[in-house]
Design a protein around this motif. Structure first.
Motif, PDB file in Angstrom:
ATOM      1  N   ALA A  33       0.831  -1.213   0.000  1.00 17.14           N
ATOM      2  CA  ALA A  33       0.000   0.000   0.000  1.00 17.14           C
ATOM      3  C   ALA A  33       0.861   1.257   0.000  1.00 17.14           C
ATOM      4  O   ALA A  33       0.575   2.218  -0.725  1.00 17.14           O
ATOM      5  CB  ALA A  33      -0.934  -0.007   1.203  1.00 17.14           C
ATOM      6  N   ARG A  34       1.937   1.237   0.782  1.00 18.38           N
ATOM      7  CA  ARG A  34       2.834   2.387   0.843  1.00 18.38           C
ATOM      8  C   ARG A  34       3.450   2.665  -0.526  1.00 18.38           C
ATOM      9  O   ARG A  34       3.507   3.807  -0.983  1.00 18.38           O
ATOM     10  CB  ARG A  34       3.938   2.129   1.874  1.00 18.38           C
ATOM     11  CG  ARG A  34       4.970   3.243   1.989  1.00 18.38           C
ATOM     12  CD  ARG A  34       6.100   2.871   2.941  1.00 18.38           C
ATOM     13  NE  ARG A  34       6.747   1.609   2.628  1.00 18.38           N
ATOM     14  CZ  ARG A  34       7.645   1.424   1.653  1.00 18.38           C
ATOM     15  NH1 ARG A  34       7.979   2.417   0.867  1.00 18.38           N
ATOM     16  NH2 ARG A  34       8.202   0.250   1.463  1.00 18.38           N
ATOM     17  N   ILE A  35       3.881   1.617  -1.189  1.00 20.83           N
ATOM     18  CA  ILE A  35       4.490   1.777  -2.506  1.00 20.83           C
ATOM     19  C   ILE A  35       3.449   2.199  -3.535  1.00 20.83           C
ATOM     20  O   ILE A  35       3.720   3.029  -4.412  1.00 20.83           O
ATOM     21  CB  ILE A  35       5.228   0.494  -2.918  1.00 20.83           C
ATOM     22  CG1 ILE A  35       6.404   0.251  -1.947  1.00 20.83           C
ATOM     23  CG2 ILE A  35       5.730   0.591  -4.347  1.00 20.83           C
ATOM     24  CD1 ILE A  35       7.041  -1.123  -2.066  1.00 20.83           C
ATOM     25  N   ALA A  36       2.235   1.665  -3.432  1.00 20.70           N
ATOM     26  CA  ALA A  36       1.168   2.062  -4.359  1.00 20.70           C
ATOM     27  C   ALA A  36       0.872   3.553  -4.233  1.00 20.70           C
ATOM     28  O   ALA A  36       0.655   4.235  -5.239  1.00 20.70           O
ATOM     29  CB  ALA A  36      -0.090   1.237  -4.113  1.00 20.70           C
ATOM     30  N   VAL A  37       0.879   4.066  -3.019  1.00 16.65           N
ATOM     31  CA  VAL A  37       0.668   5.499  -2.807  1.00 16.65           C
ATOM     32  C   VAL A  37       1.813   6.290  -3.436  1.00 16.65           C
ATOM     33  O   VAL A  37       1.588   7.310  -4.100  1.00 16.65           O
ATOM     34  CB  VAL A  37       0.520   5.819  -1.298  1.00 16.65           C
ATOM     35  CG1 VAL A  37       0.610   7.312  -1.033  1.00 16.65           C
ATOM     36  CG2 VAL A  37      -0.784   5.260  -0.763  1.00 16.65           C
ATOM     37  N   ALA A  38       3.042   5.813  -3.259  1.00 19.38           N
ATOM     38  CA  ALA A  38       4.201   6.498  -3.847  1.00 19.38           C
ATOM     39  C   ALA A  38       4.117   6.498  -5.373  1.00 19.38           C
ATOM     40  O   ALA A  38       4.403   7.513  -6.021  1.00 19.38           O
ATOM     41  CB  ALA A  38       5.491   5.838  -3.383  1.00 19.38           C
TER      42      ALA A  38
END
Length: 126
Positions: A33-38
């Motif tokens: 999720a963190r990478i998807a937001v980035a």
């Protein structure tokens, strides 16, 4: 009595192992999720660079996108890996097009990348 303790020990070990697996799964989901937001932020940066006709900002946003996709390859899950490959392929297509610079404008179709990023976000939010 020792038979009961042995069974209790096995149950405790099984629960601990399950908890560890769940903790790993939760961490993987958080990382995804963190990478998807980035990556979504990278897409926004690319759009802003296109709107401004800023080739340097566009190249920097593509480089950041590449790094975030590389980070995603460390996240377990076939769906996440497939989504990462789709994002990487769309980014490579954009990079190969050279941005279509012309008359101070960047002419780039970001729609395929947007679709890939949307799919990634869907995978990472499951």
């Amino acid at each position: 009595m020792s038979g009961i303790r042995a069974k209790a020990g096995v149950v405790v070990a099984a629960i601990a192992a399950t908890g560890f697996t769940l903790a790993c799964d939760v961490q993987q989901a958080v990382d995804c999720a963190r990478i998807a937001v980035a990556v979504t932020g990278n897409l926004n940066d690319l759009q802003q660079a296109v709107d401004a006709g800023d080739v340097d900002a566009f190249d920097a946003a593509l480089d950041d996108l590449d790094q975030n996709v590389a980070d995603l390859h460390g996240v377990d899950g076939a769906d996440a890996e497939e989504a990462a490959e789709s994002v990487a392929a769309a980014a490579e297509t954009i990079r190969a097009s050279g941005g279509g610079e012309g008359g101070g404008q960047l002419e780039v179709d970001l729609a395929p990348l947007g679709e890939a990023v949307s799919a990634l976000s869907g995978v990472c939010s499951e």
